[in-house]
Design an enzyme around this catalytic site. Sequence first.
Site, short mmCIF file in Angstrom:
data_model
loop_
_atom_site.label_atom_id
_atom_site.label_comp_id
_atom_site.label_asym_id
_atom_site.label_seq_id
_atom_site.Cartn_x
_atom_site.Cartn_y
_atom_site.Cartn_z
N GLU A 90 0.83 -1.21 0.00
CA GLU A 90 0.00 0.00 0.00
C GLU A 90 0.87 1.26 0.00
O GLU A 90 1.05 1.92 1.01
CB GLU A 90 -0.96 0.00 1.19
CG GLU A 90 -2.05 -1.06 1.06
CD GLU A 90 -3.14 -0.92 2.12
OE1 GLU A 90 -4.28 -1.30 1.82
OE2 GLU A 90 -2.84 -0.46 3.24
N GLU B 150 -6.03 -7.22 -1.35
CA GLU B 150 -6.57 -7.09 0.00
C GLU B 150 -8.03 -6.69 -0.08
O GLU B 150 -8.39 -5.75 -0.79
CB GLU B 150 -5.81 -6.04 0.83
CG GLU B 150 -4.43 -6.44 1.26
CD GLU B 150 -3.82 -5.45 2.25
OE1 GLU B 150 -4.59 -4.76 2.96
OE2 GLU B 150 -2.57 -5.36 2.28
#
Length: 352
Positions: A175, A284
């Site tokens: 991320e 995710e």
Amino acid sequence: MKNKKVTRTGILIFLWLFWITVSSGCSVAEPGPKSKEFAKGADIGWLQQMEATGYKFYDDKGQEQDCFQILKDHGINTIRLRTWVNPSNDPVSGHNGKDETVAMAVRAQKSGMRVMINFHYSDTWADPGKQKKPAAWEGHAFPQLLKDVYDYTYEVMSALKKAGVTPEWVQVGNETPGGMIYPEGSVANWPQLAQLINKGYDAIKAVNPSAKVILHLDQGNNNQRFRTWFDNATANGAKYDVIGLSYYPYWLPGNPDFKLSIDDLGKNMNDMINRYGKEVMVVEVGGEDTKPQNTYDMLVAVQQKVKAVTRGKGLGVIYWEPQGARSWSKYPLSAWGDDGKPTKAMDAFLVK
């Protein structure tokens, strides 16, 4: 001789027409969907610690069962594992060092699972809010940081290879909308960030050329976020194979229902494919453990969106810590109940 001449002339004309057609791009088909099955995954970085603290897992019938088998019985075929450089022993925010990651990868492969490795390039969580470099790398000049990234990545990949594990996918960073390995790898200095990414990429390919390298951002429904980041990645020569997305409706402003953002997720994935020519994967995803039906519906919808992307370039969907029950982790987005059993949400991975 005349017939042979006519035949030869015909062949030359055919070859000339074929070359014109190919070079014009009119009839060259893009590669179709990969032959391997759609990845239905679970990130289970907490599992080793959960087991070490005595947590017991139970199947749908209430029988104690190995977590890998429960996941497999619910359609999971892929395991995602994070790796930290020198982590602490904290049960929730530690562990996941090289040796533990390799051990879990071996276990996953023995269970018949495909493997994804996620390099955070930190000693603990790396995400949009923090990308702290490993303590051992503090004070290093940028050329040394490049070497740190390459050597560490190569070391972990080599350890996996020695253990007989061949990860199918490997993430360089976790991320990273603001970059990684701050401050040197911040998006405020894209040329340096691209160099750090490429050192990770090169080390992965040096050990396992077939591994697909993923670059990963959060807010998978936010097209402007992805366009800005990957335009910069392209302009600065960052190397990668797959665009990874996180999708958590729970964390979006106002905690809206997924139905308000799921179409934007699909549009963004298609835009990424058309704009950069890469495959996409939701690496995710998660929903509230106290709303299993809603999470089930969301997971079905996400899988449908990934499967429906253009040119068959959607690779799969991975749930983040589905087994990470709130009673152990305090995390609200698992797919496990207080009774130690998977919730209905996990049945979404059984949907064809």
